[in-house]
Each structure stands twice: as C-alpha cells, then as structure tokens.
Design a protein around this motif. Sequence first.
Motif, PDB file in Angstrom:
ATOM      1  N   ARG A   1      33.173 -58.006  64.299  1.00 23.86           N
ATOM      2  CA  ARG A   1      31.927 -58.679  64.448  1.00 23.86           C
ATOM      3  C   ARG A   1      32.003 -60.130  64.013  1.00 23.86           C
ATOM      4  O   ARG A   1      31.499 -61.004  64.865  1.00 23.86           O
ATOM      5  CB  ARG A   1      30.712 -58.129  63.348  1.00 23.86           C
TER       6      ARG A   1
ATOM      7  N   SER B   1      26.790 -52.941  54.278  1.00 26.62           N
ATOM      8  CA  SER B   1      26.897 -54.254  54.889  1.00 26.62           C
ATOM      9  C   SER B   1      25.702 -54.675  55.623  1.00 26.62           C
ATOM     10  O   SER B   1      24.821 -53.850  56.126  1.00 26.62           O
ATOM     11  CB  SER B   1      28.035 -54.099  55.981  1.00 26.62           C
TER      12      SER B   1
ATOM     13  N   TRP C   1      24.222 -58.355  57.246  1.00 28.85           N
ATOM     14  CA  TRP C   1      24.558 -59.514  58.274  1.00 28.85           C
ATOM     15  C   TRP C   1      23.185 -60.363  58.215  1.00 28.85           C
ATOM     16  O   TRP C   1      22.104 -59.964  58.585  1.00 28.85           O
ATOM     17  CB  TRP C   1      24.763 -59.329  59.575  1.00 28.85           C
TER      18      TRP C   1
ATOM     19  N   THR D   1      20.250 -57.476  59.124  1.00 30.70           N
ATOM     20  CA  THR D   1      20.900 -56.454  59.981  1.00 30.70           C
ATOM     21  C   THR D   1      21.592 -55.655  59.198  1.00 30.70           C
ATOM     22  O   THR D   1      22.534 -56.209  58.806  1.00 30.70           O
ATOM     23  CB  THR D   1      21.343 -57.171  61.159  1.00 30.70           C
TER      24      THR D   1
ATOM     25  N   LEU E   1      24.493 -52.890  58.982  1.00 27.71           N
ATOM     26  CA  LEU E   1      25.718 -52.582  59.603  1.00 27.71           C
ATOM     27  C   LEU E   1      26.211 -51.394  59.324  1.00 27.71           C
ATOM     28  O   LEU E   1      26.559 -51.007  58.077  1.00 27.71           O
ATOM     29  CB  LEU E   1      26.764 -53.902  59.428  1.00 27.71           C
TER      30      LEU E   1
ATOM     31  N   GLU F   1      35.099 -52.519  61.521  1.00 28.33           N
ATOM     32  CA  GLU F   1      33.981 -53.107  62.789  1.00 28.33           C
ATOM     33  C   GLU F   1      33.548 -54.429  62.370  1.00 28.33           C
ATOM     34  O   GLU F   1      32.978 -55.009  62.968  1.00 28.33           O
ATOM     35  CB  GLU F   1      32.905 -52.101  62.784  1.00 28.33           C
ATOM     36  N   ASN F   2      33.466 -54.537  60.643  1.00 29.17           N
ATOM     37  CA  ASN F   2      32.791 -55.802  60.237  1.00 29.17           C
ATOM     38  C   ASN F   2      33.886 -56.951  60.640  1.00 29.17           C
ATOM     39  O   ASN F   2      33.257 -58.250  61.056  1.00 29.17           O
ATOM     40  CB  ASN F   2      32.472 -55.990  59.044  1.00 29.17           C
TER      41      ASN F   2
END
Length: 301
Positions: A129, A296, A298, A280, A282, A125-126
């Motif tokens: 992103r 994680s 951001w 943020t 994650l 998913e990272n």
Amino acid sequence: MQPSNSQLFEEAIAKRQHLLDDDTNAVRLFDGAGDGIRDVFLETFADRWVLSTRDRLITQGVRNFFEHCGKTVYWKQLDQQQKTDPFHMAGPAQLKPFIARESGIDYEISFKSGYSQGIFLDQRENRKRVRERVGSGDRILNTFAYTGAFSVSAAMGGAITSTLDLSQPYLDWAKKNLAHNQLDPSEHYFCKGDTFHWLNRFVKQGRKFDGIILDPPTFSRDDKGKVFRVEKDYHRLTDLASRCINPGGWILASNNCRKISDTDFLYEASRRLPISHKATALPMPEEYTGERYLKSLWFDL
C-alpha cells in the motif's frame, strides 16, 4: 478421525502456494489455531523455514514432520525473556545472511542476528500500500524502522525516505536493503535515536513529510524513564506525526498489542488528529487465518 499434525501442515502449506511466485517467496505457511494447531506458526523465507512456538517443548508429532520435510528449518520460541537466535532444527544450517523476495523487492534475511529475521511478514500488504501510494519525490518518514522494509518499499515507488531507529546496526541493515534493490542509500536519510525526540525536533524545525509510518513496540521506556504503552499513549505519536504532515499527506499507524481492540485503537490513535481526517482500517495478509492481532489504520489528513 482427527487429522495428524503432518496432514494439517501439508494442507496449510498447499493452500498458500498461490502466494508464492517469482516476486514473493516469503510468507506465513501455518498460522496456529487458524490452521489447527494452537501456538504453532511457520514462515518461509526463500524456501528456508522458521517454526515458531509459544511452548518450550515441541510435540513429537510436530518434530517428526519438520525433521523429515527436507527443508532448512529453524525453531524460535516466542515470548522468551532473552531474545536469542532461532535454533537450528533440521536440514542444512543457514549461517550467512541471504535474500528473500516480497512483492518484487529483495530483503536481507538472517537467522543469526537475534530474535527477528529481518522482516515482519504480517506487514506485507501494508508495504504494498505504501509503495502504491507514494509518488516520485514524496518525502516519507519511517519510524521504529527496524531494517527499513517500509523505507525500501517507499523508495521503490520513487519516494525520498527518512529511516528512523534506535539501533545503528539496523540502520546499516536498512542501507543494505536499499542497495540490494539498486537504490542508492546516499539519496536517502537515516536518523538514529528515539522517535518521540525526532518527531518533536521535526515539529520545531517545521520539517514536513508526505507520509509517516508508525509501527512502535507494544511497550517501551525512553532514556529518561518515560513509559510508552500502545493502549494508552498511541495518541502522542499520531499527534506529533500529524504536525509533520504536508496537506494531503497520510499516516500509516500499526500495532500488534493484543490488549487493545480495533475500536479502542481507532479511538486512541485518532483522538488528537484534525477533525477532518479520514481513517481506513486495513486487513492482515490473507494467510493469517488465526488471531487478527495486527491492527493497522491509514489516516488521510
């Protein structure tokens, strides 16, 4: 009556089928205690399976399921002192590298190139992103890059990437991953060496990026003997990275250290960032139902 090992595996695999399609054929299929068997994990790479355990021996119930599943299966013992290839357990042997697909991107996988197979699936998913955030011509730095999966994701979004790793074989693997996706490696940059050395060099040169990915090992020691520990030293990384970021840029900071909580990681990673930054947290991919070990953040700067 407690479900059998076979039932637990079958149920876990069935509930993840919606994640597998023409664009993605590499996901975690079984996640330890989250699916009912502690310290047992299963990942699929283009329908080849890797079973990972923290135990030296596999119980007969687990072994029976995999010996009769009809798949190519390799077994990897986690946390071993010597990081060796996974052991061929069942089905046809996979002796050559092959391609697995994630979010429409092709990555080269190998079961004969050491402890890791070429891509860390918990960062799926990272990577999405990053690809969604970059714009055409953005300059992205991928540190501790391993085989460059984040670089490929950014390049697929139109970015010009710089891939940084200590290992030349991994940098060469990153170039192959770019080429597998019809991306020209000569249009991107590759840096061999220590991340701290290169970040300091970029700071002195005034070189700037629009985004930087930080995903360091939990513990490391540089060629001068200086130790890095995620729980105590991550601020050194984010501090240097923040000095290499263009206005409006971002940092993706990850770690898989089980000794540090989400709250402590937020404090450690952000304590030297500009006061105006936005952080943020994650989440991990949805199939990771057990321990939420990957943290994680951001940072928008």
